[in-house]
Design a protein around this motif. Structure first.
Motif, PDB file in Angstrom:
ATOM      1  N   LYS A   1       0.857  -1.202   0.000  1.00  6.03           N
ATOM      2  CA  LYS A   1       0.000   0.000   0.000  1.00  6.03           C
ATOM      3  C   LYS A   1       0.879   1.232   0.000  1.00  6.03           C
ATOM      4  O   LYS A   1       1.818   1.351   0.784  1.00  6.03           O
ATOM      5  N   LEU A   2       0.565   2.149  -0.909  1.00  7.40           N
ATOM      6  CA  LEU A   2       1.363   3.385  -1.003  1.00  7.40           C
ATOM      7  C   LEU A   2       0.983   4.340   0.126  1.00  7.40           C
ATOM      8  O   LEU A   2      -0.209   4.548   0.407  1.00  7.40           O
ATOM      9  N   THR A   3       1.985   4.947   0.722  1.00  8.83           N
ATOM     10  CA  THR A   3       1.736   5.951   1.762  1.00  8.83           C
ATOM     11  C   THR A   3       2.282   7.323   1.364  1.00  8.83           C
ATOM     12  O   THR A   3       1.983   8.327   2.016  1.00  8.83           O
ATOM     13  N   GLU A   4       3.080   7.351   0.295  1.00  8.79           N
ATOM     14  CA  GLU A   4       3.642   8.624  -0.155  1.00  8.79           C
ATOM     15  C   GLU A   4       3.914   8.582  -1.650  1.00  8.79           C
ATOM     16  O   GLU A   4       3.970   7.501  -2.260  1.00  8.79           O
ATOM     17  N   LEU A   5       4.065   9.768  -2.229  1.00 12.10           N
ATOM     18  CA  LEU A   5       4.380   9.894  -3.655  1.00 12.10           C
ATOM     19  C   LEU A   5       5.811   9.430  -3.899  1.00 12.10           C
ATOM     20  O   LEU A   5       6.735   9.801  -3.171  1.00 12.10           O
ATOM     21  N   LYS A   6       6.003   8.612  -4.917  1.00  9.17           N
ATOM     22  CA  LYS A   6       7.330   8.101  -5.212  1.00  9.17           C
ATOM     23  C   LYS A   6       7.616   8.235  -6.707  1.00  9.17           C
ATOM     24  O   LYS A   6       6.800   7.816  -7.537  1.00  9.17           O
ATOM     25  N   VAL A   7       8.778   8.827  -7.050  1.00 10.74           N
ATOM     26  CA  VAL A   7       9.178   9.015  -8.445  1.00 10.74           C
ATOM     27  C   VAL A   7      10.450   8.221  -8.699  1.00 10.74           C
ATOM     28  O   VAL A   7      11.448   8.386  -7.985  1.00 10.74           O
ATOM     29  N   THR A   8      10.411   7.370  -9.742  1.00 16.31           N
ATOM     30  CA  THR A   8      11.571   6.539 -10.090  1.00 16.31           C
ATOM     31  C   THR A   8      11.981   6.844 -11.524  1.00 16.31           C
ATOM     32  O   THR A   8      11.213   6.570 -12.459  1.00 16.31           O
ATOM     33  N   PRO A   9      13.178   7.443 -11.756  1.00 12.08           N
ATOM     34  CA  PRO A   9      13.628   7.685 -13.130  1.00 12.08           C
ATOM     35  C   PRO A   9      13.899   6.354 -13.834  1.00 12.08           C
ATOM     36  O   PRO A   9      14.535   5.458 -13.272  1.00 12.08           O
ATOM     37  N   LEU A  10      13.399   6.213 -15.068  1.00  9.24           N
ATOM     38  CA  LEU A  10      13.629   5.006 -15.865  1.00  9.24           C
ATOM     39  C   LEU A  10      14.566   5.285 -17.042  1.00  9.24           C
ATOM     40  O   LEU A  10      15.385   4.443 -17.392  1.00  9.24           O
ATOM     41  N   VAL A  11      14.415   6.469 -17.664  1.00  6.04           N
ATOM     42  CA  VAL A  11      15.294   6.897 -18.759  1.00  6.04           C
ATOM     43  C   VAL A  11      15.670   8.344 -18.490  1.00  6.04           C
ATOM     44  O   VAL A  11      14.783   9.189 -18.258  1.00  6.04           O
ATOM     45  N   ALA A  12      16.944   8.640 -18.507  1.00  7.54           N
ATOM     46  CA  ALA A  12      17.407  10.010 -18.229  1.00  7.54           C
ATOM     47  C   ALA A  12      17.192  10.903 -19.448  1.00  7.54           C
ATOM     48  O   ALA A  12      17.571  10.553 -20.570  1.00  7.54           O
ATOM     49  N   GLY A  13      16.579  12.053 -19.204  1.00  3.06           N
ATOM     50  CA  GLY A  13      16.378  13.020 -20.279  1.00  3.06           C
ATOM     51  C   GLY A  13      17.559  13.971 -20.406  1.00  3.06           C
ATOM     52  O   GLY A  13      18.318  14.160 -19.455  1.00  3.06           O
ATOM     53  N   ARG A  14      17.708  14.578 -21.580  1.00  4.70           N
ATOM     54  CA  ARG A  14      18.806  15.511 -21.831  1.00  4.70           C
ATOM     55  C   ARG A  14      18.321  16.942 -22.035  1.00  4.70           C
ATOM     56  O   ARG A  14      19.115  17.840 -22.290  1.00  4.70           O
ATOM     57  N   GLY A  15      17.026  17.144 -21.931  1.00  4.80           N
ATOM     58  CA  GLY A  15      16.479  18.476 -22.154  1.00  4.80           C
ATOM     59  C   GLY A  15      16.447  19.305 -20.887  1.00  4.80           C
ATOM     60  O   GLY A  15      16.943  18.886 -19.840  1.00  4.80           O
ATOM     61  N   PRO A  16      15.854  20.514 -20.979  1.00  4.09           N
ATOM     62  CA  PRO A  16      15.745  21.384 -19.798  1.00  4.09           C
ATOM     63  C   PRO A  16      14.773  20.813 -18.777  1.00  4.09           C
ATOM     64  O   PRO A  16      13.873  20.042 -19.109  1.00  4.09           O
ATOM     65  N   ALA A  17      14.958  21.207 -17.532  1.00  5.06           N
ATOM     66  CA  ALA A  17      14.064  20.761 -16.464  1.00  5.06           C
ATOM     67  C   ALA A  17      12.707  21.450 -16.599  1.00  5.06           C
ATOM     68  O   ALA A  17      12.622  22.633 -16.944  1.00  5.06           O
ATOM     69  N   VAL A  18      11.671  20.709 -16.345  1.00  6.59           N
ATOM     70  CA  VAL A  18      10.310  21.249 -16.407  1.00  6.59           C
ATOM     71  C   VAL A  18      10.094  22.190 -15.229  1.00  6.59           C
ATOM     72  O   VAL A  18      10.525  21.915 -14.105  1.00  6.59           O
ATOM     73  N   LYS A  19       9.408  23.310 -15.503  1.00  6.49           N
ATOM     74  CA  LYS A  19       9.088  24.279 -14.456  1.00  6.49           C
ATOM     75  C   LYS A  19       7.584  24.342 -14.243  1.00  6.49           C
ATOM     76  O   LYS A  19       6.804  24.209 -15.190  1.00  6.49           O
ATOM     77  N   ALA A  20       7.189  24.547 -12.988  1.00  2.71           N
ATOM     78  CA  ALA A  20       5.766  24.714 -12.692  1.00  2.71           C
ATOM     79  C   ALA A  20       5.226  25.898 -13.479  1.00  2.71           C
ATOM     80  O   ALA A  20       5.867  26.943 -13.578  1.00  2.71           O
ATOM     81  N   GLY A  21       4.053  25.736 -14.061  1.00  7.34           N
ATOM     82  CA  GLY A  21       3.446  26.786 -14.881  1.00  7.34           C
ATOM     83  C   GLY A  21       3.624  26.536 -16.366  1.00  7.34           C
ATOM     84  O   GLY A  21       2.921  27.137 -17.178  1.00  7.34           O
ATOM     85  N   GLN A  22       4.549  25.661 -16.736  1.00  4.17           N
ATOM     86  CA  GLN A  22       4.732  25.341 -18.151  1.00  4.17           C
ATOM     87  C   GLN A  22       3.653  24.353 -18.606  1.00  4.17           C
ATOM     88  O   GLN A  22       2.992  23.697 -17.790  1.00  4.17           O
ATOM     89  N   THR A  23       3.501  24.258 -19.919  1.00  2.00           N
ATOM     90  CA  THR A  23       2.621  23.241 -20.494  1.00  2.00           C
ATOM     91  C   THR A  23       3.485  22.072 -20.928  1.00  2.00           C
ATOM     92  O   THR A  23       4.434  22.245 -21.696  1.00  2.00           O
ATOM     93  N   VAL A  24       3.171  20.908 -20.425  1.00  2.00           N
ATOM     94  CA  VAL A  24       3.945  19.705 -20.683  1.00  2.00           C
ATOM     95  C   VAL A  24       3.204  18.834 -21.691  1.00  2.00           C
ATOM     96  O   VAL A  24       1.983  18.692 -21.619  1.00  2.00           O
ATOM     97  N   THR A  25       3.959  18.288 -22.622  1.00  2.00           N
ATOM     98  CA  THR A  25       3.418  17.293 -23.551  1.00  2.00           C
ATOM     99  C   THR A  25       4.079  15.960 -23.221  1.00  2.00           C
ATOM    100  O   THR A  25       5.311  15.878 -23.120  1.00  2.00           O
ATOM    101  N   ALA A  26       3.252  14.923 -23.025  1.00  2.00           N
ATOM    102  CA  ALA A  26       3.793  13.647 -22.562  1.00  2.00           C
ATOM    103  C   ALA A  26       2.967  12.470 -23.071  1.00  2.00           C
ATOM    104  O   ALA A  26       1.775  12.601 -23.361  1.00  2.00           O
TER     105      ALA A  26
END
Length: 202
Positions: free
Chosen positions: A101-126
């Motif tokens: 059972k999950l108790t917290e948000l967990k982020v696991t990188p699977l493939v490393a990106g080479r672009g700029p870091a995403v900023k809050a307020g931007q529009t993301v395409t995924a």
């Protein structure tokens, strides 16, 4: 010494003198008329009469630089810089169920990106695949719809799990996001697992 007394001029002498005076007056009048006509025709110019007035110089057209765009015209937002997407992002990922059972948000990188870091307020395409965390059953997939998903991020337009996990990730990344029910759609949907490919951010 003459003894003749002075007498008024009479006869032919008076007539001739009157004609002479009239002729002189007429001559002066003719000269005055000629002078007036001469001045009028010349227009007060100092150049000799009969010489045509010089033509005005041709108007010159100066080359001017293009006017800059008006400050009132809103500029279009710049297009996102092209990002070299890793080949792993060209295929739909296989997503497996989690354990417990999950108790917290967990982020696991699977493939490393080479672009700029995403900023809050931007529009993301995924692209993404969504499964039930415990069951592994596919709930939703942009791959199956055949088109990426675009949304403002960090602005309350998507679930809290996305708003908190996507900012800071680099464009070109593939990340696995395990989202507890409280940060997703509630207990009815339960805990969720996303695998997200971040294609662009602007």
């Amino acid at each position: 010494m003459s003894t003749e007394t002075a007498r008024p001029i009479t006869g032919d002498r008076a007539k001739r003198r009157t004609q002479a005076v009239a002729g002189a007056v007429a001559g002066v009048a003719v000269v005055a008329v000629l002078v007036t006509v001469f001045v009028t025709v010349r227009g007060g110019s100092d150049e000799p009469a009969g010489r045509p007035a010089a033509a005005p110089p041709p108007a010159t057209v100066e080359a001017t630089p293009e006017a800059p765009p008006s400050a009132e015209t809103p500029a279009e937002p710049p297009a996102p810089a092209p990002v070299s997407t890793p080949p792993e992002l060209s295929k739909e990922p296989v997503v497996k169920a989690g354990k417990g059972k999950l108790t917290e948000l967990k982020v696991t990188p699977l493939v490393a990106g080479r672009g700029p870091a995403v900023k809050a307020g931007q529009t993301v395409t995924a692209n993404y695949v969504l499964i039930g965390y415990a069951t592994g059953q596919v709930i939703d997939s942009s791959w199956q719809r055949g088109e990426p998903f675009s949304t403002p991020i960090g602005a309350g337009r998507v679930i809290e799990g996305w708003d908190k996990s996507i900012p800071g990730q680099k464009v070109g990344s593939r990340v696995q996001i395990d989202v507890p029910a409280a940060m997703a759609y509630g207990e009815e949907q339960g805990d969720l697992r996303f695998v997200v490919d971040i294609l662009a951010a602007q």
